[in-house]
Design an enzyme around this catalytic site. Structure first.
Site, PDB file in Angstrom:
ATOM      1  N   GLU A 159      -0.521  -9.316  -0.406  1.00 21.81           N
ATOM      2  CA  GLU A 159      -1.932  -9.620  -0.095  1.00 21.81           C
ATOM      3  C   GLU A 159      -2.793  -9.622  -1.357  1.00 21.81           C
ATOM      4  OE1 GLU A 159      -1.935  -6.485   2.893  1.00 21.81           O
ATOM      5  OE2 GLU A 159      -2.478  -7.966   4.407  1.00 21.81           O
TER       6      GLU A 159
ATOM      7  N   GLY B  85       0.650  -4.987   1.106  1.00 11.74           N
ATOM      8  CA  GLY B  85      -0.575  -5.069   0.309  1.00 11.74           C
ATOM      9  C   GLY B  85      -0.341  -5.702  -1.058  1.00 11.74           C
TER      10      GLY B  85
ATOM     11  N   ALA C 224       0.870  -1.175   0.000  1.00 14.82           N
ATOM     12  CA  ALA C 224       0.000   0.000   0.000  1.00 14.82           C
ATOM     13  C   ALA C 224       0.909   1.227   0.000  1.00 14.82           C
ATOM     14  CB  ALA C 224      -0.875  -0.019   1.245  1.00 14.82           C
TER      15      ALA C 224
ATOM     16  N   GLU D  99       4.907  -4.916   7.145  1.00  9.42           N
ATOM     17  CA  GLU D  99       4.151  -3.870   7.857  1.00  9.42           C
ATOM     18  C   GLU D  99       4.650  -3.664   9.285  1.00  9.42           C
ATOM     19  OE1 GLU D  99       2.820  -6.285   5.980  1.00  9.42           O
ATOM     20  OE2 GLU D  99       1.030  -5.572   4.919  1.00  9.42           O
TER      21      GLU D  99
HETATM   22  C1  HXC Z   1       5.072   4.418  -1.228  1.00 12.27           C
HETATM   23  C2  HXC Z   1       6.998   3.463  -2.049  1.00 12.27           C
HETATM   24  C3  HXC Z   1       6.639   2.216  -1.497  1.00 12.27           C
HETATM   25  C4  HXC Z   1       5.400   2.120  -0.781  1.00 12.27           C
HETATM   26  C5  HXC Z   1       8.545   1.997  -2.493  1.00 12.27           C
HETATM   27  N1  HXC Z   1       8.187   3.281  -2.648  1.00 12.27           N
HETATM   28  N2  HXC Z   1       7.627   1.319  -1.777  1.00 12.27           N
HETATM   29  N3  HXC Z   1       6.234   4.558  -1.911  1.00 12.27           N
HETATM   30  N4  HXC Z   1       4.673   3.255  -0.679  1.00 12.27           N
HETATM   31  N5  HXC Z   1       4.935   0.966  -0.250  1.00 12.27           N
HETATM   32  C6  HXC Z   1       8.897   4.333  -3.370  1.00 12.27           C
HETATM   33  C7  HXC Z   1      10.103   4.826  -2.552  1.00 12.27           C
HETATM   34  O1  HXC Z   1       9.706   5.770  -1.593  1.00 12.27           O
HETATM   35  C8  HXC Z   1      10.945   5.419  -3.660  1.00 12.27           C
HETATM   36  O2  HXC Z   1      10.437   6.699  -3.987  1.00 12.27           O
HETATM   37  C9  HXC Z   1      10.691   4.505  -4.847  1.00 12.27           C
HETATM   38  O3  HXC Z   1       9.471   3.839  -4.567  1.00 12.27           O
HETATM   39  C10 HXC Z   1      11.784   3.455  -5.017  1.00 12.27           C
HETATM   40  O4  HXC Z   1      11.936   2.768  -3.793  1.00 12.27           O
HETATM   41  P1  HXC Z   1      13.354   2.548  -3.065  1.00 12.27           P
HETATM   42  O5  HXC Z   1      13.086   2.279  -1.645  1.00 12.27           O
HETATM   43  O6  HXC Z   1      14.284   3.671  -3.399  1.00 12.27           O
HETATM   44  O7  HXC Z   1      13.859   1.236  -3.824  1.00 12.27           O
HETATM   45  P2  HXC Z   1      14.832   0.103  -3.284  1.00 12.27           P
HETATM   46  O8  HXC Z   1      15.969   0.711  -2.512  1.00 12.27           O
HETATM   47  O9  HXC Z   1      15.128  -0.763  -4.462  1.00 12.27           O
HETATM   48  O10 HXC Z   1      13.972  -0.718  -2.209  1.00 12.27           O
HETATM   49  C11 HXC Z   1      12.836  -1.485  -2.623  1.00 12.27           C
HETATM   50  C12 HXC Z   1      11.962  -1.875  -1.397  1.00 12.27           C
HETATM   51  C13 HXC Z   1      11.623  -0.620  -0.575  1.00 12.27           C
HETATM   52  C14 HXC Z   1      12.699  -2.896  -0.532  1.00 12.27           C
HETATM   53  C15 HXC Z   1      10.702  -2.534  -1.966  1.00 12.27           C
HETATM   54  O11 HXC Z   1      11.100   0.396  -1.449  1.00 12.27           O
HETATM   55  C16 HXC Z   1      10.616  -0.846   0.502  1.00 12.27           C
HETATM   56  O12 HXC Z   1      10.962  -1.369   1.571  1.00 12.27           O
HETATM   57  N6  HXC Z   1       9.389  -0.414   0.291  1.00 12.27           N
HETATM   58  C17 HXC Z   1       8.338  -0.454   1.287  1.00 12.27           C
HETATM   59  C18 HXC Z   1       7.816  -1.853   1.449  1.00 12.27           C
HETATM   60  C19 HXC Z   1       6.734  -1.939   2.508  1.00 12.27           C
HETATM   61  O13 HXC Z   1       6.972  -1.595   3.674  1.00 12.27           O
HETATM   62  N7  HXC Z   1       5.540  -2.357   2.112  1.00 12.27           N
HETATM   63  C20 HXC Z   1       4.394  -2.440   3.026  1.00 12.27           C
HETATM   64  C21 HXC Z   1       3.601  -1.186   2.982  1.00 12.27           C
HETATM   65  S1  HXC Z   1       2.305  -1.204   4.160  1.00 12.27           S
HETATM   66  P3  HXC Z   1      11.366   7.998  -4.078  1.00 12.27           P
HETATM   67  O14 HXC Z   1      10.384   9.114  -4.287  1.00 12.27           O
HETATM   68  O15 HXC Z   1      12.147   8.064  -2.811  1.00 12.27           O
HETATM   69  O16 HXC Z   1      12.231   7.707  -5.278  1.00 12.27           O
HETATM   70  C22 HXC Z   1       1.108  -2.100   3.461  1.00 12.27           C
HETATM   71  C23 HXC Z   1      -0.123  -2.229   4.299  1.00 12.27           C
HETATM   72  C24 HXC Z   1      -1.204  -2.943   3.606  1.00 12.27           C
HETATM   73  O17 HXC Z   1       1.198  -2.582   2.382  1.00 12.27           O
HETATM   74  C25 HXC Z   1      -2.426  -2.911   4.478  1.00 12.27           C
HETATM   75  C26 HXC Z   1      -3.678  -3.175   3.763  1.00 12.27           C
HETATM   76  C27 HXC Z   1      -3.760  -2.636   2.442  1.00 12.27           C
END
Ligand code: HXC
Length: 258
Positions: free
Chosen positions: A112, A109, A65, A132
């Site tokens: 999921e 998400g 998400a 998360e």
């Molecule tokens: C918003 C995101 C994002 C996310 C990545 N980006 N994941 N933006 N929401 N979930 C954005 C980053 O901010 C970044 O933007 C760009 O995408 C590239 O990501 P990087 O982190 O620079 O890439 P990398 O170093 O290759 O790392 C990849 C990654 C990491 C390991 C996937 O991005 C990451 O940990 N992402 C978050 C994963 C996460 O926590 N997902 C769960 C979310 S909560 P900029 O602008 O800086 O270039 C969830 C709850 C669901 O899903 C509940 C019900 C729906």
């Protein structure tokens, strides 16, 4: 509805939906989920479509998400919106088979969403996770429930509590994905698989999907009874006659959805 966050194409009888927010690794914001819901409803209603594939990019199916969109929300916001139920679960309401073709990250998400599909085909680059916990929250769209049913309690508990990622080989070994294909063949293989399904008798396909899903919702005896009734019902279709006639006549069946 004009789409800005997804790309939809039709390949013969398959609807191919690509999540397309490359700069954010396909983070699932509300605009994308609205478009995805709309595309799924349309594909489900399209008589020319027999199966659906959802995919992302080489780097990410979806990194979760959209954290930037979620960050300012309060408890009252998420409770009032019932974040994320209605739009996010659109895929679970689709009656035609939906395949998730996952390359790269399927996190939070994103994982999921893939698990809500009927099965997951994984590229050898796929990485699944429920991170998360690292954001001070927990899964909200089935990560504690569907993942546990797929891979069992120990692995699901570990993944949900530590946020560690699972690679494609482990995902296949533990039953999260149906099989692994080379990354550069993923979309073609998913479309070919969907196409194979689309060639079959549509009511038999729909009934099979419904019956397999029952296995997760009811007891074995009830599930088997449901299966038997659905099996009986298919004898009311012309496609049953066609399928069995074709076998006896040693030819390929031409199913017509009747
Ligand atoms: C918003 C995101 C994002 C996310 C990545 N980006 N994941 N933006 N929401 N979930 C954005 C980053 O901010 C970044 O933007 C760009 O995408 C590239 O990501 P990087 O982190 O620079 O890439 P990398 O170093 O290759 O790392 C990849 C990654 C990491 C390991 C996937 O991005 C990451 O940990 N992402 C978050 C994963 C996460 O926590 N997902 C769960 C979310 S909560 P900029 O602008 O800086 O270039 C969830 C709850 C669901 O899903 C509940 C019900 C729906």
């Amino acid at each position: 509805m004009a789409y800005e966050n997804i790309i939809v194409e039709k390949r013969e009888h398959v609807a191919l939906i690509r999540l397309n927010r490359p700069k954010a690794l396909n983070a699932l914001n509300s605009a994308l989920m609205r478009e995805l819901g709309d595309a799924l409803v349309k594909a489900d209603a399209d008589e020319d479509v027999g199966a659906i594939v959802i995919t992302g990019s080489e780097k990410a199916f979806a990194a979760g998400a959209d954290i930037k969109e979620m960050r300012p929300k309060s408890f009252v916001d998420v409770y009032r919106e019932d974040f994320i139920t209605s739009e996010w679960e659109a895929v679970t309401r689709v009656r035609k088979p939906v395949i998730a073709a996952v390359a790269g990250y399927a996190l939070g998400g994103g994982c999921e969403l893939a698990m809500m599909c009927d099965f997951i085909l994984a590229a050898d680059t796929a990485k699944f996770g429920q991170p998360e916990i690292n954001l001070g929250v927990m899964p909200g769209a089935g990560g504690t429930q569907r993942l546990t049913r797929f891979v069992g309690k120990s692995t699901a508990m570990e993944m949900n509590l530590t946020g560690r990622f699972m690679d494609a080989a482990e995902a296949e070994r533990k039953g999260l994905v149906s099989r692994i294909v080379p990354a550069d063949e993923l979309v073609e293989e998913a479309v070919a698989t969907a196409s194979k399904i689309a060639d079959k008798a549509p009511y038999a396909v729909m009934a099979t999907k419904e019956a397999v899903n029952r296995a997760y919702e009811t007891t074995l005896a009830e599930g088997v009874r449901f299966e038997r009734r659905m099996f009986h019902a298919l004898f009311a279709t012309e496609d049953q006659k066609e399928g069995m006639d074709a076998f006896v006549e040693k030819r390929t069946a031409q199913f017509r959805g009747q």
